[in-house]
Design a protein around this motif. Structure first.
Motif, PDB file in Angstrom:
ATOM      1  N   ARG A 134       0.837  -1.203   0.000  1.00  0.00           N
ATOM      2  CA  ARG A 134       0.000   0.000   0.000  1.00  0.00           C
ATOM      3  C   ARG A 134       0.871   1.251   0.000  1.00  0.00           C
ATOM      4  N   LEU A 135       2.007   1.188   0.724  1.00  0.00           N
ATOM      5  CA  LEU A 135       2.904   2.345   0.808  1.00  0.00           C
ATOM      6  C   LEU A 135       3.788   2.487  -0.437  1.00  0.00           C
ATOM      7  N   HIS A 136       4.127   1.361  -1.071  1.00  0.00           N
ATOM      8  CA  HIS A 136       5.049   1.379  -2.225  1.00  0.00           C
ATOM      9  C   HIS A 136       4.462   0.543  -3.360  1.00  0.00           C
ATOM     10  N   PRO A 137       3.333   1.000  -3.926  1.00  0.00           N
ATOM     11  CA  PRO A 137       2.623   0.152  -4.905  1.00  0.00           C
ATOM     12  C   PRO A 137       3.412  -0.120  -6.186  1.00  0.00           C
ATOM     13  N   LEU A 138       4.397   0.708  -6.494  1.00  0.00           N
ATOM     14  CA  LEU A 138       5.102   0.544  -7.768  1.00  0.00           C
ATOM     15  C   LEU A 138       6.375  -0.293  -7.664  1.00  0.00           C
ATOM     16  N   GLN A 139       6.833  -0.534  -6.456  1.00  0.00           N
ATOM     17  CA  GLN A 139       8.084  -1.294  -6.296  1.00  0.00           C
ATOM     18  C   GLN A 139       7.829  -2.787  -6.486  1.00  0.00           C
ATOM     19  N   PRO A 140       8.596  -3.446  -7.363  1.00  0.00           N
ATOM     20  CA  PRO A 140       8.398  -4.893  -7.533  1.00  0.00           C
ATOM     21  C   PRO A 140       8.695  -5.631  -6.219  1.00  0.00           C
ATOM     22  N   PHE A 141       7.826  -6.565  -5.867  1.00  0.00           N
ATOM     23  CA  PHE A 141       7.950  -7.252  -4.570  1.00  0.00           C
ATOM     24  C   PHE A 141       7.450  -8.691  -4.730  1.00  0.00           C
ATOM     25  N   TYR A 142       8.351  -9.639  -4.552  1.00  0.00           N
ATOM     26  CA  TYR A 142       8.023 -11.061  -4.709  1.00  0.00           C
ATOM     27  C   TYR A 142       8.115 -11.780  -3.370  1.00  0.00           C
ATOM     28  N   ILE A 143       7.374 -12.878  -3.243  1.00  0.00           N
ATOM     29  CA  ILE A 143       7.482 -13.744  -2.067  1.00  0.00           C
ATOM     30  C   ILE A 143       7.883 -15.136  -2.539  1.00  0.00           C
ATOM     31  N   VAL A 144       8.914 -15.667  -1.905  1.00  0.00           N
ATOM     32  CA  VAL A 144       9.438 -16.987  -2.271  1.00  0.00           C
ATOM     33  C   VAL A 144       8.390 -18.068  -2.012  1.00  0.00           C
ATOM     34  N   HIS A 145       8.205 -18.969  -2.966  1.00  0.00           N
ATOM     35  CA  HIS A 145       7.335 -20.135  -2.774  1.00  0.00           C
ATOM     36  C   HIS A 145       8.077 -21.135  -1.886  1.00  0.00           C
ATOM     37  N   PRO A 146       7.422 -21.632  -0.806  1.00  0.00           N
ATOM     38  CA  PRO A 146       8.124 -22.546   0.105  1.00  0.00           C
ATOM     39  C   PRO A 146       8.677 -23.800  -0.580  1.00  0.00           C
ATOM     40  N   ARG A 147       8.105 -24.179  -1.703  1.00  0.00           N
ATOM     41  CA  ARG A 147       8.625 -25.325  -2.446  1.00  0.00           C
ATOM     42  C   ARG A 147      10.093 -25.107  -2.821  1.00  0.00           C
ATOM     43  N   PHE A 148      10.429 -23.875  -3.179  1.00  0.00           N
ATOM     44  CA  PHE A 148      11.809 -23.536  -3.527  1.00  0.00           C
ATOM     45  C   PHE A 148      12.733 -23.766  -2.317  1.00  0.00           C
ATOM     46  N   GLU A 149      12.310 -23.290  -1.131  1.00  0.00           N
ATOM     47  CA  GLU A 149      13.122 -23.475   0.085  1.00  0.00           C
ATOM     48  C   GLU A 149      13.425 -24.952   0.322  1.00  0.00           C
ATOM     49  N   TRP A 150      12.369 -25.781   0.254  1.00  0.00           N
ATOM     50  CA  TRP A 150      12.531 -27.169   0.664  1.00  0.00           C
ATOM     51  C   TRP A 150      13.131 -28.046  -0.426  1.00  0.00           C
ATOM     52  N   GLN A 151      12.921 -27.703  -1.691  1.00  0.00           N
ATOM     53  CA  GLN A 151      13.617 -28.442  -2.755  1.00  0.00           C
ATOM     54  C   GLN A 151      15.121 -28.192  -2.656  1.00  0.00           C
ATOM     55  N   LEU A 152      15.479 -26.976  -2.304  1.00  0.00           N
ATOM     56  CA  LEU A 152      16.891 -26.654  -2.146  1.00  0.00           C
ATOM     57  C   LEU A 152      17.458 -27.375  -0.915  1.00  0.00           C
ATOM     58  N   TRP A 153      16.682 -27.385   0.166  1.00  0.00           N
ATOM     59  CA  TRP A 153      17.096 -28.107   1.382  1.00  0.00           C
ATOM     60  C   TRP A 153      17.355 -29.586   1.052  1.00  0.00           C
ATOM     61  N   GLN A 154      16.478 -30.160   0.230  1.00  0.00           N
ATOM     62  CA  GLN A 154      16.630 -31.578  -0.115  1.00  0.00           C
ATOM     63  C   GLN A 154      17.898 -31.850  -0.922  1.00  0.00           C
ATOM     64  N   ARG A 155      18.303 -30.896  -1.729  1.00  0.00           N
ATOM     65  CA  ARG A 155      19.565 -31.061  -2.476  1.00  0.00           C
ATOM     66  C   ARG A 155      20.749 -31.039  -1.514  1.00  0.00           C
ATOM     67  N   ILE A 156      20.669 -30.199  -0.467  1.00  0.00           N
ATOM     68  CA  ILE A 156      21.759 -30.169   0.526  1.00  0.00           C
ATOM     69  C   ILE A 156      21.803 -31.519   1.237  1.00  0.00           C
ATOM     70  N   GLN A 157      20.652 -31.978   1.736  1.00  0.00           N
ATOM     71  CA  GLN A 157      20.598 -33.236   2.479  1.00  0.00           C
ATOM     72  C   GLN A 157      21.029 -34.422   1.615  1.00  0.00           C
TER      73      GLN A 157
END
Ligand code: NCC
Length: 276
Positions: A156-179
């Motif tokens: 609402r304060l910065h409507p023009l600034q690009p802003f993404y949220i990471v999909h949790p699938r990305f976090e855990w697929q990456l975690w699985q590659r480490i493990q």
């Protein structure tokens, strides 16, 4: 597990880790009144591609590195959380194309996320440690920090600034590659912002240089280049499987050991440059 070579590890990452961000068509968000505040498309289809990219860790060993000019010479620069450039230009540069922030930074009073000028330029990407299932409904009902309330306020304060949220699938697929590539059992916590950001940039850039993720000869217990706080856990990890992340990056590095020792610099190919 069988020990994979660097090129094999790189191809595993490219093939098994989907770098994804939330879009407005995903449930439960699609049914919420603020869904249109989410991007319509995935970050990889809206941002880049860039030729050369720099990922700047926040480590204390960035201090006195004089890497600023080299970092700024890249087409895009990624920084983390509350890491500043003002007053530290000589060592860390002044260009910020993307900033990856964790949900703690968005929520805690002392970071003044909604009002500080630190966050208001460049492309923002936020993440929150989601449950291992990576199920969006489950996560939405118990985020670690109030990432969605803060996201809406910020938009609402910065409507023009690009802003993404990471999909949790990305976090855990990456975690699985480490493990999958470690002999020991690692803690079931998501990778650090450092590794998430590195892989994000590998999906947006032809070449990625990561600075002081693998510590140089300047290695220090100073946690951040911008703060007087000492703790070896910042470099070695406690909550995050940081030591394992660094081991993986060391194996994938296409630059020399001398580059690491002198500049803290690692060279990784972007996914588009890989022939798997
Ligand atoms: O410290 P942080 O990370 O913001 O650092 C960003 C990334 O740089 C790499 N790093 C940092 C310091 C160091 N000595 N060596 C390093 O290699 C790491 O890859 C790190 O991810 C995070 O990952 O989001 C983290 O965030 C902080 C904190 O929330 C923010 O700085 C905001 O204050 C976490 N610290 C605490 O919760 C106390 C940290 O564990 C991870």
């Amino acid at each position: 597990p069988l020990k994979l070579t660097g090129p094999q590890l790189l191809c595993q990452l490219k093939e098994r880790v989907e770098v994804s961000t939330l879009t407005q068509d995903l449930q439960p968000f699609a049914s919420l009144p603020w869904s249109s505040q989410l991007p319509a498309r995935n970050i990889t289809s809206e941002i880049g591609p860039y030729k050369t990219c720099a990922v700047v860790s926040s480590a204390g060993s960035m201090k006195n590195s004089r890497l600023g000019k080299e970092i700024d010479s890249h087409d895009a620069v990624l920084r983390f959380n509350a890491a500043p450039t003002v007053g530290f230009e000589n060592d860390v540069g002044s260009k910020t194309t993307l900033r990856l922030i964790n949900s703690q930074v968005m929520a805690s009073e002392d970071h003044r996320f909604l009002s500080s000028s630190l966050y208001s330029s460049g492309i923002l990407v936020a993440w929150d440690p989601a449950p291992f299932s990576a199920d969006l409904h489950q996560w939405f009902n118990r985020t670690d920090y109030p990432i969605f309330a803060q996201f809406q306020r910020y938009r609402r304060l910065h409507p023009l600034q690009p802003f993404y949220i990471v999909h949790p699938r990305f976090e855990w697929q990456l975690w699985q590659r480490i493990q999958a590539n470690m002999a020991e059992q690692i803690q079931k916590n998501p990778p650090s912002s450092g590794l998430l950001g590195t892989v994000l940039m590998m999906s947006l850039c032809e070449v990625v240089h990561v600075y002081e993720f693998l510590p140089s000869k300047r290695k220090t217990e100073l946690c951040h280049y911008y703060q007087k706080f000492h703790d070896a856990a910042c470099t070695l990890g406690a909550y995050h499987p940081l030591l394992y992340e660094k081991n993986l990056v060391k194996r994938m590095n296409q630059g020399s050991d001398k580059d690491i020792y002198l500049s803290g610099r690692v060279t990784l190919p972007g996914f588009s440059a890989l022939n798997c």
